[in-house]
Design an enzyme around this catalytic site. Structure first.
Site, short mmCIF file in Angstrom:
data_model
loop_
_atom_site.label_atom_id
_atom_site.label_comp_id
_atom_site.label_asym_id
_atom_site.label_seq_id
_atom_site.Cartn_x
_atom_site.Cartn_y
_atom_site.Cartn_z
N SER A 189 0.81 -1.22 0.00
CA SER A 189 0.00 0.00 0.00
C SER A 189 0.85 1.27 0.00
O SER A 189 0.34 2.36 -0.28
CB SER A 189 -0.94 0.02 1.22
OG SER A 189 -1.91 -1.00 1.12
N GLY A 201 -4.65 -1.89 -0.72
CA GLY A 201 -3.82 -1.58 -1.88
C GLY A 201 -3.56 -0.09 -1.97
O GLY A 201 -4.18 0.71 -1.25
N CYS A 216 -9.51 -1.71 3.89
CA CYS A 216 -8.79 -0.51 3.46
C CYS A 216 -9.21 -0.08 2.04
O CYS A 216 -10.30 0.42 1.86
CB CYS A 216 -7.28 -0.72 3.58
SG CYS A 216 -6.37 0.83 3.66
N GLN A 263 -13.01 1.10 0.57
CA GLN A 263 -13.31 2.30 -0.22
C GLN A 263 -13.98 1.95 -1.55
O GLN A 263 -14.95 2.59 -1.96
CB GLN A 263 -12.02 3.09 -0.45
CG GLN A 263 -11.41 3.64 0.83
CD GLN A 263 -9.97 4.09 0.66
OE1 GLN A 263 -9.32 3.77 -0.35
NE2 GLN A 263 -9.45 4.80 1.64
N ASN A 311 -3.47 2.63 7.44
CA ASN A 311 -2.61 3.14 6.37
C ASN A 311 -3.48 3.60 5.21
O ASN A 311 -3.69 2.85 4.26
CB ASN A 311 -1.62 2.06 5.91
CG ASN A 311 -0.73 2.54 4.78
OD1 ASN A 311 -0.65 3.74 4.51
ND2 ASN A 311 -0.08 1.62 4.08
N GLY A 371 -4.81 7.39 2.92
CA GLY A 371 -4.81 8.83 2.71
C GLY A 371 -6.11 9.32 2.13
O GLY A 371 -6.27 10.52 1.87
N PHE A 372 -7.07 8.39 1.91
CA PHE A 372 -8.40 8.73 1.40
C PHE A 372 -9.44 8.17 2.37
O PHE A 372 -9.15 7.23 3.12
CB PHE A 372 -8.62 8.14 0.01
CG PHE A 372 -7.72 8.71 -1.05
CD1 PHE A 372 -8.15 9.75 -1.87
CD2 PHE A 372 -6.43 8.23 -1.23
CE1 PHE A 372 -7.32 10.29 -2.84
CE2 PHE A 372 -5.58 8.76 -2.19
CZ PHE A 372 -6.03 9.79 -3.00
N HIS A 429 -6.76 -1.84 9.27
CA HIS A 429 -6.18 -3.15 8.99
C HIS A 429 -6.38 -4.10 10.17
O HIS A 429 -5.62 -4.07 11.14
CB HIS A 429 -4.68 -3.01 8.69
CG HIS A 429 -4.38 -2.50 7.32
ND1 HIS A 429 -3.98 -3.33 6.29
CD2 HIS A 429 -4.48 -1.26 6.79
CE1 HIS A 429 -3.82 -2.61 5.19
NE2 HIS A 429 -4.11 -1.35 5.47
N GLU A 461 -5.76 -7.21 10.45
CA GLU A 461 -4.68 -8.18 10.65
C GLU A 461 -3.64 -7.63 11.61
O GLU A 461 -2.89 -8.37 12.24
CB GLU A 461 -4.04 -8.56 9.32
CG GLU A 461 -3.06 -7.56 8.73
CD GLU A 461 -3.70 -6.34 8.09
OE1 GLU A 461 -2.98 -5.45 7.63
OE2 GLU A 461 -4.95 -6.28 8.06
#
Length: 381
Positions: free
Chosen positions: A46, A239, A268, A272, A310, A312-313, A352, A354
């Site tokens: 990612s 991703g 993640c 989205q 993790n 940014g959107f 995340h 995991e």
């Protein structure tokens, strides 16, 4: 001796010491607040085409081991920035961080005031930047560089002006199917992972719960390919990239998957893309969520989870349709951290579960996915 420089697209510069490969790299500068797990972070697909700033001041303390890689044999991050490169001292270490970065052609810089850099990014929003190794120590007097260093900086700024990052689809094609693993021949469930850049730890959690995993690249027609495999469940993985760009080519495929009524778990980027398919919009955050210490509120039971993140959107809450329920909320900024469909066995989280690195607070989500599979199999029997 200072022999490297970090230059941001607006001309802001930071001097430091070269780490890893002596060369230059370019990408979006981001920061992560995790205290541990730098190997997980650097190898996370990612982070493709990004330069990772570690806010924790000591990086490299435990060296590099053989178990904590997340993206197969290749590192997709463009570079790393750290305050101090520490020497390795751990029995599981097989190589130092510096030697490992050099072996994997990753450019880095240490000796940077990462606190100042982080505060600058928070104030001025994420920016592209270049790390460049220098052949001589730069001279700087009260912010004024010598002529030779000034010429280097001007050349790097010119490169930043010409820099065009890969679009979302191109990045996904770059990282998809970079992992390999072994399945348990006696696995109880058959799960297909749509691989947008899946972390190895996600696959490991599923295998631990009795799943045989098949990775599928999100090419045109991947939905029908998945349905022909008759899976018990489907995971839309994490991703890199802009989900709005990627979503344009994924909506019809994911819609087919949803309407199959096979249990779906989005993580993640998968979260989205699922939201976009359902009619929602995403937007770029002023400051992304990256680190293993992010508190999330679980709406259904009122508990708080410390999560690994993790991204940014984020999904725009005002754009969610009425048949979608918000299940998790960030306690940092009230952004959406999880959703579920009211009429289908479909749910997702922005973070995340995991948690590698991180706590085990959110591992229950994998069990919830398995429970959805069990219920679906009972109804289909």
């Amino acid at each position: 001796m200072q022999d490297a420089i970090l230059v941001l697209q607006d001309g802001k510069c930071f001097l430091g010491k070269s780490v890893g490969k002596k060369s230059k790299c370019i990408g979006e500068i981001c920061f992560t607040t995790g205290i541990t797990g730098y190997q997980h972070t650097i190898t996370d697909p990612s982070f493709a085409n990004q330069i990772i700033t570690f806010t924790f001041p000591h990086i490299g303390n435990i060296g590099i081991n053989s178990k904590d890689n997340e993206g197969g044999k290749k590192i997709f991050a463009s570079g790393v920035i750290m305050r101090e490169l520490s020497s390795a001292s751990h029995p599981s270490s097989c190589i130092s961080l510096n030697d490992w970065l050099e072996r994997n052609n990753v450019v880095g810089i240490s000796g940077v005031d990462t606190r100042a850099l982080t505060r600058y990014l928070q104030k001025h929003r994420p920016k592209s930047g270049i790390i460049c190794s220098l052949t001589r120590s730069p001279m700087c007097d009260t912010g004024i560089y010598d002529d030779q260093t000034t010429l280097v900086i001007e050349g790097l700024l010119d490169g930043l002006k010409k820099y065009k990052p890969l679009n979302g689809v191109e990045i996904i094609n770059k990282v998809s199917l970079s992992n390999s693993f072994k399945n348990d021949l006696n696995a109880k469930y058959k799960v297909v992972v749509v691989d947008f850049g899946v972390k190895a730890s996600i696959v490991s959690r599923l295998i631990e719960l009795g799943c045989a995993i098949e990775l599928i690249k999100p090419d045109k027609g991947f939905a029908q390919k998945i349905l022909s495999m008759d899976p018990d469940g489907i995971v839309l993985s994490n991703g890199p990239g802009d989900p709005q760009e990627i979503g344009e080519s994924m909506i019809l495929e994911i819609d087919v998957i949803i309407k199959s009524k096979i249990p779906v778990f989005g993580i993640c980027m998968g979260h989205q893309l699922l939201a976009i398919t359902l009619g929602a919009k995403t937007f770029k955050m002023n400051v992304g969520h990256r680190g293993s210490n992010h508190p999330v509120y679980n709406v259904s039971d009122g508990k708080v989870e410390i999560t690994s993140q993790n991204h940014g959107f984020v999904v725009d809450p005002s754009s969610l349709p009425s048949d979608v329920e918000v299940t998790h909320i960030s306690l940092f900024d009230n952004s959406i951290e999880g959703i579920m469909m009211k009429n289908y066995p479909v749910f997702s989280v922005q973070y995340h579960p995991e948690e590698a690195p991180g706590t085990h607070d959110s591992h229950y989500l994998f069990r919830h996915f398995i429970n959805s599979i069990e219920l679906h199999k009972m109804k289909s029997a």
